[in-house]
Scaffold this motif. Structure first.
Motif, short mmCIF file in Angstrom:
data_model
loop_
_atom_site.label_atom_id
_atom_site.label_comp_id
_atom_site.label_asym_id
_atom_site.label_seq_id
_atom_site.Cartn_x
_atom_site.Cartn_y
_atom_site.Cartn_z
N SER A 17 -6.21 2.19 -0.76
CA SER A 17 -6.28 1.01 -1.60
C SER A 17 -6.58 -0.20 -0.74
O SER A 17 -6.42 -0.16 0.48
N MET B 76 -1.24 -0.87 13.34
CA MET B 76 -1.42 0.38 14.07
C MET B 76 -1.71 0.11 15.54
O MET B 76 -1.17 0.77 16.42
N ILE C 7 -7.69 -4.82 -0.75
CA ILE C 7 -8.03 -6.08 -1.40
C ILE C 7 -9.17 -6.71 -0.60
O ILE C 7 -9.13 -6.74 0.63
N GLU D 30 -2.23 -10.63 9.71
CA GLU D 30 -2.92 -11.22 8.56
C GLU D 30 -2.62 -10.39 7.33
O GLU D 30 -2.40 -9.18 7.42
N GLY D 31 -2.65 -11.01 6.18
CA GLY D 31 -2.45 -10.26 4.96
C GLY D 31 -3.15 -10.92 3.79
O GLY D 31 -3.48 -12.11 3.83
N THR D 32 -3.41 -10.12 2.77
CA THR D 32 -3.98 -10.64 1.53
C THR D 32 -3.08 -10.20 0.38
O THR D 32 -2.67 -9.05 0.33
N PHE E 101 -1.25 -6.67 0.86
CA PHE E 101 -1.95 -5.82 1.82
C PHE E 101 -1.97 -6.46 3.19
O PHE E 101 -2.81 -7.30 3.47
N PRO E 102 -1.04 -6.07 4.06
CA PRO E 102 -1.11 -6.53 5.45
C PRO E 102 -2.23 -5.79 6.17
O PRO E 102 -2.71 -4.76 5.71
N ASP E 103 -2.66 -6.35 7.30
CA ASP E 103 -3.69 -5.71 8.12
C ASP E 103 -3.06 -4.51 8.82
O ASP E 103 -2.53 -4.62 9.92
N THR E 104 -3.13 -3.35 8.16
CA THR E 104 -2.46 -2.17 8.72
C THR E 104 -3.16 -1.67 9.98
O THR E 104 -2.55 -1.01 10.81
N HIS E 105 -4.45 -2.01 10.12
CA HIS E 105 -5.16 -1.63 11.35
C HIS E 105 -4.54 -2.36 12.55
O HIS E 105 -4.28 -1.77 13.59
N GLN F 241 -8.92 -6.19 3.41
CA GLN F 241 -7.73 -5.51 3.94
C GLN F 241 -7.65 -4.15 3.27
O GLN F 241 -7.37 -4.04 2.08
N ILE F 242 -7.95 -3.11 4.03
CA ILE F 242 -7.90 -1.75 3.52
C ILE F 242 -6.68 -1.08 4.14
O ILE F 242 -6.34 -1.36 5.29
N ASP F 243 -6.04 -0.21 3.39
CA ASP F 243 -4.85 0.47 3.90
C ASP F 243 -5.24 1.54 4.90
O ASP F 243 -5.25 2.73 4.60
N MET F 244 -5.56 1.09 6.12
CA MET F 244 -6.03 2.03 7.14
C MET F 244 -4.91 2.93 7.63
O MET F 244 -5.15 4.06 8.06
N LEU F 245 -3.68 2.43 7.57
CA LEU F 245 -2.54 3.26 7.98
C LEU F 245 -2.47 4.49 7.07
O LEU F 245 -2.32 5.62 7.54
N SER G 36 -10.70 -4.77 7.95
CA SER G 36 -9.66 -4.14 8.77
C SER G 36 -9.97 -2.69 9.10
O SER G 36 -9.29 -2.08 9.91
N PRO H 169 0.85 -1.20 0.00
CA PRO H 169 0.00 0.00 0.00
C PRO H 169 0.88 1.25 0.00
O PRO H 169 1.99 1.23 0.54
#
Lengths: 159, 148
Positions: B112, A133, B114, A108-110, A126-130, B130-134, B45, A45
């Protein structure tokens, strides 16, 4: 490595991706390299990295960690493969002044992979950025040196 | 390698396109019962808890579209295999309502992500997003980059 939700026969493209995860999990960096095209591109991302990482950059980064990769789901359409994976990493080599640690980070990631003739050619990861954080928030700032270099650099570059 | 989609895969691809356009982009809450199964579970996410059933999804879309009234999705890739569809997309919107406890900032954000959908009998039964929440939180100015 067995995928949990797959009962049908895996395609060649799926097998290539599984072999790549197998090589990373075993720390077999030469095998990992052989499974990647020379012009491989990895897209994270934009908050992680503006420019895609190339094959050697990605291998160099991966070498600093021990990886446990558990494929939760894998399916494909032609040369595109979708994977849902749980990634557990432990830093085992010093990385930009950050010492190794026994602590593990799990996320987790997709990932979508594009496969070309038995090699991975491109990935959108796309890792679980939430979750990342939250992990940052919980132990900030101690967690920072355990974050992937790319994330670290991105955060650092904003200061 | 396969070059042709099965009938199910073609229908599922069409379903995802319709779902994204009508429900997420146009905000047509009435269509949710058609697209989302009774026992639907959504792992996303961008929200802390799983989303359950059409009613839970209606709440999610209501929250999303009140936070970002001009919410838009551009699908960049769709991978259909049997009862699964994987979608890569970009989302954008202007932050005009509360989002994850954050008061409106008026900022335009782009993100972005997936999503993997599991589809049974023409309805979404489960998805993993999985959304780019960061990135979203950085653009909203919530995440302050740490100093050295």
């Amino acid at each position: 490595m067995e995928a949990e939700n797959t009962v049908k026969t895996p395609t060649e493209a799926e097998n290539t991706v599984k072999r790549w995860y197998g090589a990373v999990g075993a720390g077999e960096w030469d095998a990992m390299r052989k499974l990647m095209t020379p012009d491989f591109k990895n897209h994270y991302p934009p908050s992680f990295e503006d420019e895609p990482l190339g094959r050697e950059e990605l291998i160099e980064f991966f070498k600093h960690f021990e990886w446990q990769l558990r494929i939760r789901d894998i399916f494909s359409d032609g040369n595109k493969v979708a994977v849902r994976v749980t990634i557990t990493s432990k830093q085992v080599r010093e990385l930009e002044g950050m010492p190794p640690s026994d602590d593990e980070m799990s996320v987790e990631g997709t990932v979508i992979w594009r496969v070309e003739d038995g090699q991975v050619a491109e990935a959108w990861a796309f890792p679980d950025t939430h979750a990342l954080m939250q992990q940052m928030g919980l132990t900030f700032p101690g967690i920072l040196w355990r974050l992937p270099r790319i994330l670290w650099n991105k955060l650092r570059s904003r200061t | 390698m396969r070059n042709h989609m099965t009938k199910t895969e073609a229908e599922n691809t069409e379903l995802v396109n319709g779902f994204v356009k009508e429900v997420l982009v146009e905000g047509d809450l009435e269509r949710i019962d058609e697209y989302v199964a009774e026992d639907y579970v959504g792992h996303n996410s961008s929200v802390p808890e799983d989303i359950h059933g059409p009613e839970g999804f209606r709440e999610f879309v209501t929250m999303l579209r009140s936070a970002f009234p001009d919410f838009d999705v551009t699908i960049q890739d769709l991978i259909a295999d049997d009862n699964k569809v994987c979608q890569r997309s970009r989302q954008s919107g202007t932050h005009e309502g509360a989002f994850m406890g954050l008061e409106p900032t008026g900022k335009e954000v782009e993100s972005s992500g997936i999503v993997i959908y599991q589809i049974e009998d023409g309805q979404i039964v489960e998805d993993w997003a999985q959304i780019d929440m960061l990135g979203t939180m950085q653009q909203l100015g919530v995440i302050e980059p740490p100093g050295e």
